[in-house]
Design a protein around this motif. Structure first.
Motif, PDB file in Angstrom:
ATOM      1  N   GLY A  15      32.178  51.589 -36.565  1.00 49.81           N
ATOM      2  CA  GLY A  15      32.086  51.402 -35.075  1.00 49.81           C
ATOM      3  C   GLY A  15      31.254  52.512 -34.387  1.00 49.81           C
ATOM      4  N   ILE A  16      31.039  53.517 -35.059  1.00 49.74           N
ATOM      5  CA  ILE A  16      30.043  54.408 -34.495  1.00 49.74           C
ATOM      6  C   ILE A  16      28.702  53.985 -34.794  1.00 49.74           C
ATOM      7  N   LEU A  17      28.390  53.263 -36.019  1.00 52.51           N
ATOM      8  CA  LEU A  17      27.177  52.724 -36.340  1.00 52.51           C
ATOM      9  C   LEU A  17      26.790  51.837 -35.434  1.00 52.51           C
ATOM     10  N   LEU A  18      27.723  50.764 -35.124  1.00 50.12           N
ATOM     11  CA  LEU A  18      27.532  49.697 -34.034  1.00 50.12           C
ATOM     12  C   LEU A  18      27.205  50.177 -32.773  1.00 50.12           C
ATOM     13  N   GLY A  19      27.956  51.409 -32.331  1.00 50.04           N
ATOM     14  CA  GLY A  19      27.451  51.993 -30.929  1.00 50.04           C
ATOM     15  C   GLY A  19      26.006  52.595 -30.883  1.00 50.04           C
ATOM     16  N   ASP A  73      19.838  51.124 -29.849  1.00 51.91           N
ATOM     17  CA  ASP A  73      18.766  51.362 -30.571  1.00 51.91           C
ATOM     18  C   ASP A  73      18.522  52.723 -31.181  1.00 51.91           C
ATOM     19  N   PHE A  74      19.498  53.236 -31.672  1.00 53.74           N
ATOM     20  CA  PHE A  74      19.627  54.791 -31.875  1.00 53.74           C
ATOM     21  C   PHE A  74      18.890  55.641 -31.228  1.00 53.74           C
ATOM     22  N   THR A  75      18.784  55.554 -29.728  1.00 51.68           N
ATOM     23  CA  THR A  75      18.177  56.389 -28.835  1.00 51.68           C
ATOM     24  C   THR A  75      19.030  57.612 -28.546  1.00 51.68           C
ATOM     25  N   ARG A  76      20.298  57.293 -28.007  1.00 48.98           N
ATOM     26  CA  ARG A  76      21.073  58.442 -27.778  1.00 48.98           C
ATOM     27  C   ARG A  76      21.857  58.872 -28.838  1.00 48.98           C
ATOM     28  N   VAL A  77      22.234  58.069 -29.655  1.00 48.17           N
ATOM     29  CA  VAL A  77      22.916  58.577 -31.098  1.00 48.17           C
ATOM     30  C   VAL A  77      21.678  58.250 -32.179  1.00 48.17           C
ATOM     31  N   GLY A  78      21.270  59.189 -32.265  1.00 43.50           N
ATOM     32  CA  GLY A  78      20.061  59.178 -33.348  1.00 43.50           C
ATOM     33  C   GLY A  78      20.359  59.329 -34.847  1.00 43.50           C
ATOM     34  N   TRP A  79      19.334  59.568 -35.529  1.00 42.66           N
ATOM     35  CA  TRP A  79      19.460  59.516 -36.967  1.00 42.66           C
ATOM     36  C   TRP A  79      19.943  60.729 -37.570  1.00 42.66           C
ATOM     37  N   PHE A  80      19.677  61.820 -36.758  1.00 44.47           N
ATOM     38  CA  PHE A  80      20.590  62.994 -37.112  1.00 44.47           C
ATOM     39  C   PHE A  80      21.931  62.929 -36.926  1.00 44.47           C
ATOM     40  N   ALA A  81      22.315  62.637 -35.655  1.00 39.36           N
ATOM     41  CA  ALA A  81      23.779  62.387 -35.526  1.00 39.36           C
ATOM     42  C   ALA A  81      24.527  61.426 -36.532  1.00 39.36           C
ATOM     43  N   VAL A  82      23.808  60.012 -36.792  1.00 35.78           N
ATOM     44  CA  VAL A  82      24.362  59.350 -37.748  1.00 35.78           C
ATOM     45  C   VAL A  82      24.393  59.934 -38.884  1.00 35.78           C
ATOM     46  N   SER A  83      23.381  60.584 -39.454  1.00 37.09           N
ATOM     47  CA  SER A  83      23.722  61.308 -40.773  1.00 37.09           C
ATOM     48  C   SER A  83      24.720  62.261 -40.873  1.00 37.09           C
ATOM     49  N   VAL A  84      25.057  62.954 -39.738  1.00 31.69           N
ATOM     50  CA  VAL A  84      26.285  63.806 -39.657  1.00 31.69           C
ATOM     51  C   VAL A  84      27.288  63.100 -40.024  1.00 31.69           C
ATOM     52  N   VAL A 110      27.913  61.694 -43.439  1.00 29.32           N
ATOM     53  CA  VAL A 110      28.530  63.055 -44.450  1.00 29.32           C
ATOM     54  C   VAL A 110      29.918  63.217 -44.199  1.00 29.32           C
ATOM     55  N   LEU A 111      30.222  63.365 -42.992  1.00 26.43           N
ATOM     56  CA  LEU A 111      31.768  63.551 -42.511  1.00 26.43           C
ATOM     57  C   LEU A 111      32.702  62.257 -43.088  1.00 26.43           C
ATOM     58  N   ALA A 112      31.932  61.070 -43.076  1.00 26.96           N
ATOM     59  CA  ALA A 112      32.908  59.902 -43.630  1.00 26.96           C
ATOM     60  C   ALA A 112      32.838  59.965 -45.234  1.00 26.96           C
ATOM     61  N   LEU A 113      31.950  60.553 -45.787  1.00 30.05           N
ATOM     62  CA  LEU A 113      32.072  60.628 -47.360  1.00 30.05           C
ATOM     63  C   LEU A 113      32.929  61.848 -47.512  1.00 30.05           C
ATOM     64  N   LEU A 147      38.599  65.133 -40.002  1.00 29.92           N
ATOM     65  CA  LEU A 147      37.213  64.557 -40.011  1.00 29.92           C
ATOM     66  C   LEU A 147      36.893  63.177 -39.221  1.00 29.92           C
ATOM     67  N   ALA A 148      37.611  62.483 -38.934  1.00 30.33           N
ATOM     68  CA  ALA A 148      37.603  61.109 -38.032  1.00 30.33           C
ATOM     69  C   ALA A 148      37.329  61.644 -36.880  1.00 30.33           C
ATOM     70  N   PHE A 149      38.197  62.531 -36.381  1.00 27.97           N
ATOM     71  CA  PHE A 149      37.826  62.985 -35.054  1.00 27.97           C
ATOM     72  C   PHE A 149      36.529  63.891 -34.716  1.00 27.97           C
ATOM     73  N   MET A 150      36.169  64.871 -35.583  1.00 27.27           N
ATOM     74  CA  MET A 150      34.972  65.231 -35.854  1.00 27.27           C
ATOM     75  C   MET A 150      33.694  64.266 -35.932  1.00 27.27           C
ATOM     76  N   MET A 151      33.981  63.217 -36.216  1.00 18.84           N
ATOM     77  CA  MET A 151      33.084  61.781 -36.431  1.00 18.84           C
ATOM     78  C   MET A 151      32.833  61.557 -34.999  1.00 18.84           C
ATOM     79  N   ILE A 152      33.911  61.552 -34.357  1.00 21.60           N
ATOM     80  CA  ILE A 152      34.068  60.757 -33.168  1.00 21.60           C
ATOM     81  C   ILE A 152      33.378  61.741 -32.237  1.00 21.60           C
ATOM     82  N   GLY A 153      33.645  62.918 -32.378  1.00 20.87           N
ATOM     83  CA  GLY A 153      33.343  64.068 -31.485  1.00 20.87           C
ATOM     84  C   GLY A 153      31.716  64.038 -31.387  1.00 20.87           C
ATOM     85  N   VAL A 154      30.944  63.843 -32.958  1.00 20.32           N
ATOM     86  CA  VAL A 154      29.641  64.150 -32.754  1.00 20.32           C
ATOM     87  C   VAL A 154      28.990  62.673 -31.899  1.00 20.32           C
TER      88      VAL A 154
END
Length: 160
Positions: free
Chosen positions: A35-39, A44-55, A58-61, A146-153
């Protein structure tokens, strides 16, 4: 496809993922991540950029690792047999068909029955069942955090 539909799908995936943390039949963390990756992709990864996606990745792992580590630590600390581990897994699956109470209680019952079948000791079986169950519950709590941390990021990245 309409972006409003995609945003709705993103939100539904995240919500289903949160439900999947409790319901073992759903891959909870994976759905939250999807869901986060789709968002992020919709925008176009403008607001949720690669740094946020990377974090978030890592939280998902970490959440996936917690799934296995917490239950194994609980079982190992109690000296559980392989039958107890298998019993906890079977109890978890059986609990799916028994509603929310079954989801929380059946892993304990399965671990205790498996341990009893392995060693024929009631006290030890109960101890192993409770320890394994506590490990499963600790893992579930850690996955929620961790899921709520992912959503928070994700939400912070969307807003700023």
């Amino acid at each position: 496809m309409n972006t409003n539909v995609l945003w709705l799908l993103s939100t539904v995936l995240i919500a289903a993922g949160l439900a999947g943390i409790v319901l073992p039949a759903l891959p909870g963390t994976l759905l939250v991540l999807a869901g986060i990756l789709l968002g992020a992709w919709i925008d176009d990864f403008t607001r949720v950029g690669w740094f946020a996606v990377s974090v978030v990745v890592v939280l998902a792992l970490l959440a996936w690792a917690m799934d296995y580590v917490a239950a194994m630590l609980g079982a190992r600390r109690a000296g559980a047999s392989k039958q107890a581990i298998v019993g906890a897994a079977v109890g978890t699956v059986a609990g799916l068909f028994m509603g929310i109470v079954g989801i929380f209680i059946m892993p304990l019952v399965g671990a205790a029955v498996g341990e009893y079948l392995a060693r024929r000791d009631h006290g030890r079986a109960l101890h192993v069942g409770i320890s394994t169950w506590l490990g499963l519950m600790a893992g579930m709590l850690a996955k929620f955090v961790l899921a709520f941390m992912m959503i928070g990021v994700y939400v912070v990245a969307l807003m700023f």
